[in-house]
Motif scaffolding. Structure first.
Motif, PDB file in Angstrom:
ATOM      1  N   GLN A  14      -4.922 -42.029 -89.563  1.00  0.00           N
ATOM      2  CA  GLN A  14      -4.026 -42.355 -88.459  1.00  0.00           C
ATOM      3  C   GLN A  14      -3.241 -43.631 -88.752  1.00  0.00           C
ATOM      4  O   GLN A  14      -2.099 -43.775 -88.314  1.00  0.00           O
ATOM      5  N   TRP A  73      -2.985 -33.524 -92.976  1.00  0.00           N
ATOM      6  CA  TRP A  73      -2.906 -33.145 -91.564  1.00  0.00           C
ATOM      7  C   TRP A  73      -1.669 -33.667 -90.834  1.00  0.00           C
ATOM      8  O   TRP A  73      -1.430 -33.290 -89.692  1.00  0.00           O
ATOM      9  N   ASP A 110       1.123 -35.170 -88.607  1.00  0.00           N
ATOM     10  CA  ASP A 110       1.154 -35.736 -87.257  1.00  0.00           C
ATOM     11  C   ASP A 110      -0.076 -35.361 -86.440  1.00  0.00           C
ATOM     12  O   ASP A 110      -0.311 -35.956 -85.378  1.00  0.00           O
ATOM     13  N   ASP A 111      -0.847 -34.386 -86.910  1.00  0.00           N
ATOM     14  CA  ASP A 111      -2.050 -33.965 -86.195  1.00  0.00           C
ATOM     15  C   ASP A 111      -3.295 -34.748 -86.612  1.00  0.00           C
ATOM     16  O   ASP A 111      -4.388 -34.459 -86.120  1.00  0.00           O
ATOM     17  N   LYS A 168      -6.257 -37.217 -86.739  1.00  0.00           N
ATOM     18  CA  LYS A 168      -6.981 -37.800 -85.610  1.00  0.00           C
ATOM     19  C   LYS A 168      -7.416 -39.240 -85.902  1.00  0.00           C
ATOM     20  O   LYS A 168      -7.280 -39.739 -87.016  1.00  0.00           O
ATOM     21  N   ASN A 183     -10.631 -33.702 -87.895  1.00  0.00           N
ATOM     22  CA  ASN A 183      -9.692 -32.716 -88.409  1.00  0.00           C
ATOM     23  C   ASN A 183     -10.380 -31.627 -89.227  1.00  0.00           C
ATOM     24  O   ASN A 183      -9.725 -30.661 -89.628  1.00  0.00           O
TER      25      ASN A 183
END
Length: 504
Positions: free
Chosen positions: A107, A340, A342-343, A345, A351
């Motif tokens: 992130q 991953w 923009d998804d 975590k 994920n």
């Protein structure tokens, strides 16, 4: 991230160091006459011996005895019943820096960018290691002022001694600065513990949800409260050794399996943002500096080594260990965000595929490792705060063990309550990094170097460039670090609080 050090030598060091500090503080506002051409008699052997030990009340003596027995001091949670080797100390560095911050690097890279974030991570790692070297150098210089000390002073003692021996106008701030360091360390460690509640509960919720047991994340926090509380009541660090060993094994396995999933079927780099935005950048810095928070371990690890000279040399423990940590942070953050996007975590484990047993086992292993690591991070804060609590609580003299257990329970409940009220783990990590980790890692070390340099020039105006005098390069370098710290502190705090507010 996380934490005492040879308790017999540590106790002796504290018993010799603290009376000298007391003597300094009684000598005219922290030894204000030093640097005016007069020797600071508080650090002379004859004066120390004649001053004797400070008079303590029974409650103070109880607190002091407890501190020498593991309830306080400068160990910061490093268990060193025997002098540590080169590799053992590197493992301690790994243990002190690897935690939820590592799994949040995906992130962090989302908030930095697939190209910008790796570059910034390496630069930030270099700056943090440089600051750790500055702290080590300052501690060694202050040890020379304490002739009877067997080990380097701890972080807070080093800061206090540097201000005592700094320019005359700064000496009255010595005790305040010592207190500030201890506050930042305690808040940081308890912040780690708060993050641990959120990290574990989110991972467990993923597993429970897959098997059809749908509970609110706050209920998961309540479920893990007792398993977290019980190890936190252990009063002697050596009994936590099994926790540390099992936690390390779980974390290493978790990192390897998470990386295995992350490198499968990677998309092109062109599908990710090279640089996110200036608004997101503070969140990157907050998370990254949180992950790099291991500066409180530097001096205890140095003191615990069999050959302390191997710690700070060019290919020593500090450089090699932190280089490995930086590479792991950059690599896992890079592949996590690349995989991953923009998804990604707040924890990369979130994920992983919910339906695969291996992925579920990773979440269990990492959650167990973090749960067991809670007791170590918690121990560091408690051993700093507990002596003061025992002195101030009326029952501290008569029932010190009962008071300690009660205090430990209350502090666990405090971290639990904060975690229950702030469910955004990623924003909480960034907030703690911006508020406290920045001060410890990027503010105090360069300030100490400048303080001692100004003191040298005040005492010896004609000091040559080969001496300790600070020149324009040191001033420029340290001011740049302080500007970076101010940027992270202000913008990171504002953006993190905004993220938390938006969630609510």
């Amino acid at each position: 991230m996380s934490n005492a050090v040879d308790r017999s030598s540590q106790s002796q060091s504290q018993q010799t160091t603290m009376p000298r500090l007391d003597a300094v503080q009684r000598n005219g506002d922290g030894g204000a006459d030093v640097g005016r051409g007069h020797l600071n008699q508080a650090f002379a052997l004859t004066d120390v011996e004649s001053a004797g030990k400070p008079i303590r009340s029974d409650a103070d003596q109880t607190a002091h005895d407890h501190e020498a027995d593991g309830g306080g001091g400068s160990g910061h949670g490093i268990d060193s019943g025997h002098p540590t080797s080169y590799l053992e100390t590197i493992m301690h560095i790994f243990k002190g820096n690897v935690g939820p911050g590592l799994y949040a690097m995906g992130q962090a890279f989302l908030n930095g960018g697939i190209i910008a974030a790796p570059i910034l991570t390496v630069l930030l790692g270099i700056i943090c290691v440089h600051s750790q070297h500055l702290l080590l150098v300052c501690a060694k210089r202050m040890k020379s002022k304490l002739p009877n000390s067997n080990a380097l002073p701890d972080f807070a003692e080093t800061v206090e001694l540097c201000f005592i021996h700094g320019p005359t106008r700064f000496r009255r701030w010595a005790r305040t600065m010592r207190f500030s360091v201890n506050v930042f360390i305690c808040v940081t460690q308890l912040g780690f513990c708060t993050v641990y509640f959120g990290f574990i509960s989110n991972n467990l919720k993923h597993i429970y949800d897959f098997y059809g047991i749908h509970l609110d994340v706050r209920m998961h926090m309540l479920i893990i409260l007792v398993p977290i509380l019980l190890p936190s009541l252990i009063r002697n660090l050596k009994y936590l050794a099994w926790c540390m060993t099992l936690a390390n094994a779980c974390m290493i396995l978790g990192i390897c399996i998470t990386a295995y999933y992350a490198v499968q079927d990677l998309p092109s780099i062109s599908e990710r943002q090279y640089f996110s935005s200036w608004r997101q950048l503070p969140l990157y810095f907050g998370t990254a500096i949180f992950a790099f928070e291991g500066i409180a371990l530097v001096l205890p690890l140095h003191n615990a080594m069999k050959n302390p000279g191997d710690f700070g040399r060019p290919l020593g423990v500090l450089n090699v260990g932190m280089a490995a940590v930086t590479i792991i942070f950059a690599a896992l953050g890079f592949v996590g965000y690349l995989k991953w996007g923009d998804d990604v975590k707040s924890s990369l484990t979130l994920n992983l595929p919910k339906e695969e047993i291996l992925a579920q086992s990773v979440k269990v292993m990492v959650s167990l490792g973090i749960l067991l690591g809670y007791a170590l991070q918690f121990f560091i804060a408690i051993q700093i705060m507990l002596p003061s609590v025992l002195r101030r609580v009326r029952l501290g003299k008569r029932y010190p063990v009962l008071v300690e257990l009660g205090f430990r329970t209350v502090m666990v409940l405090v971290t639990f309550a904060i975690a229950e009220s702030i469910l955004n783990v990623g924003a909480l990590i960034s907030l703690i990094g911006a508020l406290c980790s920045t001060a410890l890692a990027l503010v105090f070390p360069p300030v100490l170097q400048l303080i001692l340099g100004m003191a040298e020039q005040e005492c010896q105006p004609g000091l040559s460039s080969s001496g300790s005098r600070i020149g324009w390069f040191v001033w420029s370098k340290n001011l740049l670090i302080l500007v970076l710290a101010l940027f992270i502190f202000v913008t990171g705090t504002v953006e993190s609080l905004d993220e938390i507010r938006h969630l609510h």
